[in-house]
Design an enzyme around this catalytic site. Structure first.
Site, PDB file in Angstrom:
ATOM      1  N   ASP A 163       0.805  -1.217   0.000  1.00 44.37           N
ATOM      2  CA  ASP A 163       0.000   0.000   0.000  1.00 44.37           C
ATOM      3  C   ASP A 163       0.847   1.279   0.000  1.00 44.37           C
ATOM      4  O   ASP A 163       0.644   2.156   0.828  1.00 44.37           O
ATOM      5  CB  ASP A 163      -0.936  -0.043   1.218  1.00 44.37           C
ATOM      6  CG  ASP A 163      -2.018   1.017   1.148  1.00 44.37           C
ATOM      7  OD1 ASP A 163      -2.432   1.375   0.037  1.00 44.37           O
ATOM      8  OD2 ASP A 163      -2.435   1.495   2.224  1.00 44.37           O
ATOM      9  N   GLU A 404       3.223  -7.545   7.930  1.00 44.74           N
ATOM     10  CA  GLU A 404       2.036  -8.216   7.396  1.00 44.74           C
ATOM     11  C   GLU A 404       2.345  -9.298   6.379  1.00 44.74           C
ATOM     12  O   GLU A 404       1.777  -9.313   5.282  1.00 44.74           O
ATOM     13  CB  GLU A 404       1.073  -7.175   6.812  1.00 44.74           C
ATOM     14  CG  GLU A 404       0.601  -6.192   7.859  1.00 44.74           C
ATOM     15  CD  GLU A 404      -0.608  -5.374   7.435  1.00 44.74           C
ATOM     16  OE1 GLU A 404      -0.972  -5.431   6.253  1.00 44.74           O
ATOM     17  OE2 GLU A 404      -1.178  -4.703   8.300  1.00 44.74           O
ATOM     18  N   TYR A 457      -7.348  -2.641  12.713  1.00 45.98           N
ATOM     19  CA  TYR A 457      -8.252  -1.620  12.169  1.00 45.98           C
ATOM     20  C   TYR A 457      -9.711  -1.892  12.542  1.00 45.98           C
ATOM     21  O   TYR A 457     -10.586  -1.810  11.694  1.00 45.98           O
ATOM     22  CB  TYR A 457      -8.069  -1.552  10.648  1.00 45.98           C
ATOM     23  CG  TYR A 457      -6.738  -0.929  10.273  1.00 45.98           C
ATOM     24  CD1 TYR A 457      -6.600   0.458  10.219  1.00 45.98           C
ATOM     25  CD2 TYR A 457      -5.621  -1.711  10.002  1.00 45.98           C
ATOM     26  CE1 TYR A 457      -5.383   1.043   9.904  1.00 45.98           C
ATOM     27  CE2 TYR A 457      -4.399  -1.138   9.676  1.00 45.98           C
ATOM     28  CZ  TYR A 457      -4.286   0.236   9.644  1.00 45.98           C
ATOM     29  OH  TYR A 457      -3.079   0.825   9.329  1.00 45.98           O
ATOM     30  N   GLU A 493      -0.078  -0.198  14.129  1.00 42.19           N
ATOM     31  CA  GLU A 493      -0.983   0.551  13.247  1.00 42.19           C
ATOM     32  C   GLU A 493      -2.394   0.476  13.804  1.00 42.19           C
ATOM     33  O   GLU A 493      -2.891  -0.598  14.147  1.00 42.19           O
ATOM     34  CB  GLU A 493      -1.004  -0.047  11.826  1.00 42.19           C
ATOM     35  CG  GLU A 493       0.274   0.171  11.051  1.00 42.19           C
ATOM     36  CD  GLU A 493       0.216  -0.363   9.616  1.00 42.19           C
ATOM     37  OE1 GLU A 493      -0.897  -0.519   9.072  1.00 42.19           O
ATOM     38  OE2 GLU A 493       1.290  -0.636   9.054  1.00 42.19           O
TER      39      GLU A 493
HETATM   40  C1  GCB Z   1      -1.803  -1.922   6.811  1.00 44.36           C
HETATM   41  C2  GCB Z   1      -0.483  -1.823   6.156  1.00 44.36           C
HETATM   42  C3  GCB Z   1      -0.207  -0.435   5.615  1.00 44.36           C
HETATM   43  C4  GCB Z   1      -1.470   0.124   4.968  1.00 44.36           C
HETATM   44  C5  GCB Z   1      -2.561   0.191   6.008  1.00 44.36           C
HETATM   45  C6  GCB Z   1      -3.889   0.713   5.423  1.00 44.36           C
HETATM   46  O1  GCB Z   1      -2.075  -2.783   7.596  1.00 44.36           O
HETATM   47  O2  GCB Z   1       0.568  -2.231   6.963  1.00 44.36           O
HETATM   48  O3  GCB Z   1       0.834  -0.519   4.698  1.00 44.36           O
HETATM   49  O4  GCB Z   1      -1.243   1.375   4.404  1.00 44.36           O
HETATM   50  O5  GCB Z   1      -2.801  -1.078   6.524  1.00 44.36           O
HETATM   51  O6  GCB Z   1      -4.105   1.909   5.424  1.00 44.36           O
HETATM   52  O7  GCB Z   1      -4.674  -0.112   4.969  1.00 44.36           O
END
Ligand code: GCB
Length: 584
Positions: A163, A404, A457, A493
């Site tokens: 990403d 990841e 998330y 994150e």
């Molecule tokens: C993640 C990744 C990161 C992405 C992020 C996202 O888990 O590690 O590279 O940018 O999610 O925003 O989805």
């Protein structure tokens, strides 16, 4: 490899600026002798990615050629002459005056070649550089792996499946520097604090044999070690103590300077290099991260090297701005997601006391990588290059060996264990982690590492728009992870996209309010756990990605916009962090 330095015995020239450039659409540059004479169609800036400098290069992920003629002064007659590139993405081949001098694979670490034999002194020398930025499954980070993807973005354009935008070109400084023919090749300093005394071990690598002794002096102290060299002795090891030590820490990032001098039999200086270092210890004990023996909680961000026009180009002003904003936020740490950052960034971190988790470019390994010997060999080499380059940075307090990966297959177990063992053999002092985004019940790799890093998330990709449920899930999953693994956890994150300027009441997805509420509530959940050692918001600033329906041109999870303006979440989280520090 030492960062190039102008010293009493070394010259240093920057080759940053405009170079002649041509895209090699059909990969026939070599057969057309472009390494002798480039059919350039434009000039381009080094150090910056090529993509945003011209519209037709924005989505060009092929081969680019650079050419420049460089005068080398006669005064370097008896010296070795080196060409060093801070980083070029991805596979770089270099010719000098039409002669091949070397090739390097990998997009985020420096490399250098001895070009003495190819150079002619006192006249212009042609430097030709071919950079191949093609995206393939056997490069690091791997791209074009859609068929095996479970986590990530299918159907992206371009097809990288990680990403962030796969910027091509020479992204970091290009230098020519000289060393004497006998020279200091490497300096490795390991520090610890025991009973208030700074313990420093050194390992100095020497090349060439015309030296009789090596002198090490810590500037502004009385510490001095004089080591006589036996014939053919090329590595010196030893240690010294620093009494009245000023330990390196965020509040007082004090740097010592070790001057290393090689001397000939008459005591004349043959070569000289000054290496800065900080004296500090990092340990994990009882689910705590200890810096100089004291528990520390990492507040900060995952980020990217990314800025409009520059792409991944190293830029001093952007680094200054980002550090300024990190300080304004009250952050104490970052992760170099998802690749090793520039030397210049890490030096700034040393000077300003930012704590850094240094990460490899291994993003999104899929199962077939784990049984692929070529990938294993490349990954091992990248870890070696990263640890050798970054070993002396006090700011780097831990290594992250992957982000990841698909770690739910049994093959992940020996693969990551081998990476861990390799990193541990090169650095016995720093905690090592990998970053997980899956249910820990299904994970085969985390058990090998010193602490657990989680990307979560809840309230965004899962429980989207249902923040209460997302927060409850985070709370519960953290406890479960600790119960299973009994290792300290950092959430590397968590966050939500917010398009700057979009406001809703009540908070809805993509609004600044939703992001602010999610980040502040989840931060407080993470920080309340006795076994957590940090919370890194994703992400510091918005950043460019490949195109996909879930990305609004850029990834909008930044607390700052791509131009570094704060969103509501930045103000809200700042209040919490400053209050914790007693600054508000
Ligand atoms: C993640 C990744 C990161 C992405 C992020 C996202 O888990 O590690 O590279 O940018 O999610 O925003 O989805």
């Amino acid at each position: 490899m030492l960062y190039p330095q102008l010293t009493a015995t070394r010259q240093l020239y920057s080759l940053d600026g405009f170079w002649r450039f041509a895209p090699d659409h059909h990969n026939d540059g070599v057969s057309n002798d472009w390494h002798k004479q480039l059919e350039a169609d434009r000039e381009i800036s080094v150090q910056a990615s090529w993509n945003e400098q011209y519209q037709d290069l924005m989505h060009y992920f092929g081969i680019g050629w650079y050419e420049r003629d460089v005068m080398i002064p006669n005064s370097l007659k008896d010296e070795r002459i080196w060409l060093r590139i801070g980083a070029a993405n991805y596979l770089t081949t270099i010719w000098v005056n039409g002669e091949l001098v070397g090739e390097h694979e990998g997009g985020h670490l420096p490399f250098e070649f001895d070009i003495s034999k190819a150079i002619i002194l006192g006249r212009a020398n042609r430097i030709s550089i071919r950079v191949d930025a093609t995206i393939t499954p056997d490069r690091l980070p791997p791209g074009d792996v859609e068929s095996e993807m479970i986590i990530g973005f299918k159907g992206q354009f371009p097809n990288n499946y990680f990403d962030f935008f796969p910027y091509g070109g020479i992204n970091r400084p290009v230098n020519i520097f000289s060393t004497p023919s006998s020279y200091i090749e490497s300096i490795q300093l390991t520090t610890d604090l025991i009973d208030g005394i700074g313990k420093v071990s050194f390992k100095v690598g020497i090349s060439g044999q015309s030296t009789a002794s090596c002198l090490l002096q810590v500037e502004h102290t009385s510490i001095s070690v004089n080591h006589s060299l036996h014939e053919d002795e090329l590595t010196i090891v030893g240690h010294f103590d620093v009494f009245d030590v000023r330990p390196w820490c965020p509040a007082d990032p004090y740097l010592y300077a070790l001057k290393v001098s090689l001397l000939d039999a008459n005591g004349h200086v043959v070569d000289e290099y000054t290496q800065s270092f900080g004296i500090r210890s990092v340990k994990i004990e009882d689910a705590k991260l200890l810096l100089n023996g004291e528990p520390i909680f990492l507040n900060g961000f995952g980020m990217h090297e990314d800025f409009p026009v520059l792409g991944k180009g190293m830029n001093h002003a952007v680094i200054a701005k980002d550090f300024n904003l990190l300080k304004w936020m009250g952050a104490n740490s970052i992760r170099t997601s998802h690749y090793p950052y520039s030397d210049e960034f890490l030096q700034y971190a040393d000077r300003t006391g930012l704590l850094v988790i240094g990460e490899t470019p291994f993003v999104g390994f899929v199962p077939s990588h784990y049984t692929d010997d070529i990938i294993r060999e490349k990954a091992t080499r990248v870890i070696s290059e990263m640890i050798h380059r970054d070993y002396n940075h006090p700011s780097i307090i831990a290594w992250s060996l992957a982000n990841e990966g698909h770690t739910f297959v049994p093959e992940a177990d020996p693969f990551y264990k081998a990476l861990y063992d390799h990193a541990r053999s090169l650095d016995s002092t720093r905690p090592i982690t990998i970053v997980n985004c899956l249910d820990v019940e299904d994970d085969y790799a985390l058990k090998h590492f010193d602490f657990v890093s989680l990307n979560r998330y809840y309230g965004w990709y899962e429980q989207a728009a249902r923040l209460d449920e997302g927060c409850a899930m985070l709370d519960q999953k953290l406890d479960r992870c600790y119960e299973l693994l009994r290792k300290p956890i950092i959430v590397t994150e968590f966050g939500a996209d917010a398009v700057a300027g979009v406001h809703t009441d009540p908070p809805e997805l993509f609004s600044e309010e939703y992001q602010a509420e999610m980040v502040t509530r989840q931060y407080q959940i993470i920080a309340s756990k006795p076994y957590t050692i940090g919370a890194h918001v994703w992400s510091f600033a918005d950043f460019k990605t490949s195109q996909t329906p879930s990305r609004v041109v850029v990834n909008r999870k930044g607390l700052f916009t791509r131009e570094r303006q704060p969103k509501l979440a930045a103000h809200k989280l700042r209040e919490i962090w400053l209050k914790e520090k007693g600054e508000k």
